[in-house]
Design a protein around this motif. Structure first.
Motif, PDB file in Angstrom:
ATOM      1  N   GLY A 118       0.802  -1.216   0.000  1.00 51.74           N
ATOM      2  CA  GLY A 118       0.000   0.000   0.000  1.00 51.74           C
ATOM      3  C   GLY A 118       0.836   1.268   0.000  1.00 51.74           C
ATOM      4  N   ARG A 119       2.148   1.133   0.214  1.00 51.67           N
ATOM      5  CA  ARG A 119       2.998   2.320   0.194  1.00 51.67           C
ATOM      6  C   ARG A 119       3.279   2.671  -1.266  1.00 51.67           C
ATOM      7  N   PRO A 120       2.797   3.849  -1.741  1.00 55.41           N
ATOM      8  CA  PRO A 120       2.927   4.156  -3.179  1.00 55.41           C
ATOM      9  C   PRO A 120       4.376   4.126  -3.666  1.00 55.41           C
ATOM     10  N   GLU A 121       5.311   4.519  -2.790  1.00 55.67           N
ATOM     11  CA  GLU A 121       6.719   4.591  -3.193  1.00 55.67           C
ATOM     12  C   GLU A 121       7.326   3.211  -3.435  1.00 55.67           C
ATOM     13  N   ALA A 122       6.603   2.126  -3.039  1.00 58.52           N
ATOM     14  CA  ALA A 122       7.130   0.774  -3.290  1.00 58.52           C
ATOM     15  C   ALA A 122       7.425   0.582  -4.783  1.00 58.52           C
TER      16      ALA A 122
END
Ligand SMILES: [Zn+2]
Length: 358
Positions: A336-340
């Motif tokens: 869920g972390r967009p930066e992943a």
């Protein structure tokens, strides 16, 4: 899981695949292997790309890595540049001399007559002189034919050209339609920068395939219009990072998300190369803030652009028979972390590593 790529194509995916002898192996415990990412809105327009035919390989490698390879892109769509130079650059990438993504280019865009965008004033006069500004439908057909003859793959129209910060000049519908019909006759997709309501109407009436940006002036663009665009199978490339400092960003995000909710196709693109900050994090944050889930964003990077370019049979997924293009992340975007999506460990194009993190 192990992914085996042979002769540039995914041969097997499984827990214990047959491993050919003498094959280069990459061990990547805990990594996430995804289909190669597309960035469907970039530009090779910065002066550092000039003379691409004669620049040293290591300089081009470095520039390509900074701008694209390190972000996992295995295919990019250049939506406007000095096409002759971009074709020279593409030739060196295609031959394997320079490490980079596959390049699809619009070459030189078509603008409304006497209405170049003000932000292109910075370009040298000789580049500006090459820019097509058809005054009639017949001129537009000639411009599209010339571009195709020069080796360009798609057509880019400025159906709404931002001639000054507060004025947008639309392209005449008859001119835009002639360009689109000529492009379609030769199976080329047409991208448009529409800017506002009027420019978007021209794009719809002309039969354009892709809006290269969410229209940045959103007023008047209602749900009826979005439904009409969806009925015509139009695609939107949101480019939200580009607008992230606009007062209107919430509306722009809302428009892109509504298009998605109604069933419209979104494809990932960021205007990288016009934006000289190549970091992709902000685009991913904006997309998630708009309401898109990680699966939606992943589709925008992989299956959606493959569909748009009619390549779904051969790419967009990690399965046997697909092109050996992989983007390998160290962090799972499902977290869920967009930066992943930016934690790229390897970029692999056609089975060849074009970028690895240290
Ligand atoms: Zn652009």
């Amino acid at each position: 899981m192990t992914v085996v790529i042979r002769h540039g194509v995914i041969a097997e995916v499984g827990k214990h695949p047959r491993m050919p002898r003498d094959i280069e192996t990459i061990s990547c415990q805990g990594c996430v292997a995804l289909a190669g990412f597309w960035n469907a809105h970039v530009h090779f327009m910065e002066p550092k790309w000039n003379e691409a035919a004669n620049q040293p390989v290591d300089k081009l490698d470095r520039q390509m890595s900074e701008m694209l390879n390190r972000s996992g892109f295995t295919t990019v769509v250049d939506t406007g540049s000095d096409g002759e130079n971009t074709v020279a650059l593409r030739r060196r990438v295609q031959s394997g001399e320079v490490l980079g993504p596959r390049i699809i280019t619009a070459g030189i865009p078509l603008f409304p007559a006497h209405a170049l965008p003000y932000y292109l004033d910075v370009l040298p006069a000789d580049v500006k002189a090459k820019m097509a500004q058809p005054e009639t439908a017949a001129d537009a057909i000639i411009d599209v034919d010339n571009n195709r003859a020069a080796g360009y793959d798609i057509v880019k129209l400025f159906t709404g050209s931002i001639v000054s910060p507060d004025h947008i000049t639309p392209m005449k519908v008859s001119i835009a339609r002639a360009a689109v019909e000529e492009a379609h006759k030769h199976e080329q997709l047409v991208f448009a920068h529409s800017s506002n309501l009027e420019g978007t109407k021209v794009a719809i009436d002309a039969g354009v395939d892709v809006l290269a940006h969410t229209p940045e002036v959103t007023s008047g663009i209602d749900e009826t219009m979005l439904r009409r665009m969806i009925a015509q199978h139009m695609t939107i490339i949101p480019t939200l990072k580009l607008f992230s400092r606009d007062d209107n960003i919430a509306n722009i995000r809302g428009l892109a998300f509504r298009y998605h909710q109604l069933g419209g196709r979104l494809v990932y693109g960021t205007d990288t190369g016009f934006l000289q900050d190549y970091d992709q994090s902000e685009e991913f944050r904006q997309l998630v803030q708009a309401g898109l889930g990680f699966r939606d964003v992943l589709a925008m990077l992989t299956t959606a652009p493959a569909e748009l370019f009619h390549l779904s049979q051969r790419e967009g997924k990690v399965m046997p028979g697909m092109r050996g293009d992989l983007t390998i992340l160290s962090e799972d975007p499902a977290s869920g972390r967009p930066e992943a999506f930016t934690t790229v460990r390897y970029t692999i194009r056609g089975g060849k590593v074009i970028w690895r993190s240290n």
